[in-house]
Design an enzyme around this catalytic site. Structure first.
Site, mmCIF file in Angstrom:
data_model
loop_
_atom_site.group_PDB
_atom_site.id
_atom_site.type_symbol
_atom_site.label_atom_id
_atom_site.label_comp_id
_atom_site.label_asym_id
_atom_site.label_seq_id
_atom_site.Cartn_x
_atom_site.Cartn_y
_atom_site.Cartn_z
ATOM 1 N N PRO A 110 35.693 -1.430 49.317
ATOM 2 C CA PRO A 110 34.592 -1.413 47.922
ATOM 3 C C PRO A 110 34.404 -0.150 47.427
ATOM 4 O O PRO A 110 33.595 0.555 47.933
ATOM 5 C CB PRO A 110 33.335 -2.178 48.620
ATOM 6 C CG PRO A 110 33.339 -1.493 49.988
ATOM 7 C CD PRO A 110 35.058 -1.530 50.260
ATOM 8 N N ASP B 270 35.160 5.022 49.406
ATOM 9 C CA ASP B 270 34.498 3.827 50.328
ATOM 10 C C ASP B 270 33.320 3.906 50.426
ATOM 11 O O ASP B 270 32.610 4.526 50.968
ATOM 12 C CB ASP B 270 35.437 3.718 51.450
ATOM 13 C CG ASP B 270 35.085 2.371 52.195
ATOM 14 O OD1 ASP B 270 34.269 1.407 51.715
ATOM 15 O OD2 ASP B 270 35.918 1.991 53.034
ATOM 16 N N HIS B 271 32.582 2.833 49.491
ATOM 17 C CA HIS B 271 31.101 2.813 49.659
ATOM 18 C C HIS B 271 30.414 2.514 50.967
ATOM 19 O O HIS B 271 29.389 2.397 51.213
ATOM 20 C CB HIS B 271 30.689 1.826 48.487
ATOM 21 C CG HIS B 271 29.428 2.548 47.503
ATOM 22 N ND1 HIS B 271 28.293 2.782 48.294
ATOM 23 C CD2 HIS B 271 29.150 2.596 46.311
ATOM 24 C CE1 HIS B 271 27.362 3.332 47.593
ATOM 25 N NE2 HIS B 271 27.791 3.094 46.383
ATOM 26 N N ARG B 272 31.451 1.796 52.004
ATOM 27 C CA ARG B 272 30.951 1.405 53.124
ATOM 28 C C ARG B 272 30.447 2.614 54.075
ATOM 29 O O ARG B 272 29.843 2.734 54.837
ATOM 30 C CB ARG B 272 31.915 0.577 53.745
ATOM 31 C CG ARG B 272 32.216 -0.810 52.996
ATOM 32 C CD ARG B 272 33.397 -1.437 53.674
ATOM 33 N NE ARG B 272 34.585 -0.700 53.729
ATOM 34 C CZ ARG B 272 35.889 -1.203 54.184
ATOM 35 N NH1 ARG B 272 35.883 -2.230 55.057
ATOM 36 N NH2 ARG B 272 36.968 -0.401 54.053
ATOM 37 N N CYS C 106 29.650 5.861 52.941
ATOM 38 C CA CYS C 106 28.756 6.993 52.666
ATOM 39 C C CYS C 106 28.317 6.374 51.134
ATOM 40 O O CYS C 106 28.630 5.275 50.703
ATOM 41 C CB CYS C 106 29.327 8.233 52.477
ATOM 42 S SG CYS C 106 30.459 8.267 50.932
#
Length: 516
Positions: A309, A486-488, A490
């Site tokens: 994501p 990758d928003h997972r 940070c």
């Protein structure tokens, strides 16, 4: 009947596993010929994998007896690759041939390889008589892997589609089966009708992929003129023949339309053999299977989009001071001066030390559990466009290098990538990627993260733009930085902080370099 003594003396070197889970490789060229003397670890061929063009050395010393393949052919891992007659063994009788002159040879070799795997016999080092033999490989590092130092276990389960020995048969009879003529009254197989001329001479086509391509398009191989060595039919020959067929069909269609059938005036006959695209209705010129680097890129990009994501942040940067700093360095010294990209790379690794989340990755376990993996150091990937596609060689431990050292290593890796000589290890060990797409004359790009990494920083072209400095309008050197992350791993605050750190360093390089 047992195999002749001369066959038992031959050592068969199977195409080794070149790593990265690859199951096949395309033979680019042979570096030896039949009858040449070879030493252990001497390069004997160049093959193209999904990653790069690499040299394959021989694990045996002796005389080359058989080259199992021709340039342009795609070979399976574990298939016979090179047969070597050990030093001191008896030479074959005059007139004896071990070449692949017959179409039966690939089938026999494939069946023999499948039988050895089915029995659990390693394929990396075997006699042509079928008995395993101990390799005399040195064990030295080879293309990032190693030559075998003894019997090495190959795959013990049959490959998909591999021949299975019927109950009650011996290896000798099973191997001979593919070459046997069909029993009286039995219909001939498609291979026998399309690959053998009416006179019984075998067509010079050893690649299963080429045969399959011809069958799918209803093309008779004996009607194709081979452009390879000794008339060998290559994939490009079949594709050229397929592409030429619509032209002939159009002529036939025009001839048929000149005398339309009674009762249907003006109807033109449809081209009979031209493949039509179901979506557009246009003629299909060619179908090219994705393989090598292009297939690797497609799989990695698809997986990145599917699993990560990602989010994107960007900023415009005034790099006038950095450009002037480099120009001043060039005036003061005759030594090589690092390029702008090398300075940016140095700022990137400094930023990753402050924001290490972007240098991590997420791994998913068997049960679906996820872990955030952080490593000690930075392997900085540098995206490079080559004739074979986009590849990303990585500078190992870039965090320990100066801008000048980074510049030398980036140039070295870029040269290897363009020549197709970068190893699979060079192309798959990165932890963060830097992409200078400004060389293509564009300002920005929403880059796709290089899976399984967590971020990629892109830099656009440097151009003159109006910019406000101390309340006054001026012309400055400006570029755009874009960070996809990758928003997972940070949130936006971390990503924005890293991007701002790199941008500030580029705008005031003197202050930043004083602290590095």
């Amino acid at each position: 009947m047992s195999a002749p003594a001369v066959n038992a003396a031959l050592l068969v070197f199977a195409l080794p596993d070149l790593g990265e889970g690859l199951t096949e490789a395309e033979l680019v060229s042979w570096l030896v010929a039949e009858g040449d003397a070879v030493a252990v670890d001497q390069p004997v061929a160049e093959v193209e994998t999904a990653k790069s063009v690499v040299e394959v050395p021989s694990p045996f010393a002796g005389t080359v007896a058989v080259l199992h393949g021709r340039p342009g052919e795609v070979l399976d891992v574990g298939a016979p690759f090179l047969s070597v007659r050990p030093e001191g063994s008896e030479a074959p009788p005059a007139g004896t041939s071990f070449g692949l002159a017959s179409d039966a040879a690939p089938a026999v070799a494939a069946a023999a390889s499948a039988l050895r795997e089915d029995a659990g016999v390693p394929t990396a080092a075997t006699h042509e008589g079928g008995e395993p033999t101990t390799s005399e490989g040195s064990g030295n590092v080879l293309i990032g892997y190693g030559t075998p130092g003894g019997l090495t276990g190959g795959r013990r389960r049959p490959r998909k589609g591999a021949a299975v020995r019927p109950a009650g048969t011996t290896p000798e009879t099973a191997v001979a089966a593919p070459a046997a003529a069909p029993a009286s009254g039995e219909p001939a197989s498609p291979a026998s009708t399309s690959d053998v001329s009416p006179a019984g001479a075998a067509t010079l086509c050893v690649s299963p992929l080429v045969r399959k391509l011809a069958r799918e398009h209803g093309l008779r191989l004996e009607d194709v003129r081979g452009s390879g060595e000794e008339g060998l039919i290559l994939r490009r020959d079949v594709e050229a023949a397929i592409a030429a067929r619509p032209q002939a069909s159009d002529v036939a269609s025009q001839a048929a339309s000149s005398s339309p059938p009674a009762g249907r005036p003006g109807d033109a006959a449809e081209p009979g053999s031209a493949e039509r695209d179901a979506r557009s209705g246009l003629a299909v010129l060619e179908r090219t299977p994705l393989r090598g680097v292009r297939r690797t890129i497609a799989e990695a990009m698809s997986r990145s989009r599917r699993e990560i994501p990602e989010a994107t942040v960007w900023v415009d940067v005034d790099v006038t001071a950095l450009v002037e700093l480099r120009a001043a360095m060039k005036r003061r010294t005759s030594d090589a001066v690092p390029g702008i990209l090398s300075f940016v790379a140095r700022f990137v690794v400094a930023g990753l030390a402050r924001y290490p989340e972007l240098n991590s990755r997420i791994e998913t376990g068997d049960g679906g559990s996820q872990e955030l993996v952080r490593v000690d150091g930075v392997n900085l990937g540098i995206a490079a466009q080559t004739d074979r596609g986009l590849v990303v060689p990585s500078v190992r431990r870039a965090d320990t290098m100066s801008a000048r050292e980074l510049d030398a290593e980036i140039r070295r890796l870029a040269g290897l990538a363009r020549e197709g000589k970068a190893t699979p290890s060079d192309l798959s060990s990165g932890t963060f990627t830097l992409n200078n797409y400004g060389v293509f004359g564009v300002d920005g790009s929403a880059a796709i993260i290089n899976y399984p990494e967590s971020a990629i920083l892109g830099m656009g072209r440097i151009i003159d733009r109006p910019w406000v400095v101390d309340g006054q309008l001026a012309v400055r050197k400006v570029t755009e930085l874009t960070l996809a992350f990758d928003h997972r791993v940070c949130d936006g605050g971390t990503a924005g902080g890293f991007l701002r750190f790199v941008a500030d360093a580029m705008e005031d390089p003197g202050a930043m370099l004083a602290d590095l």
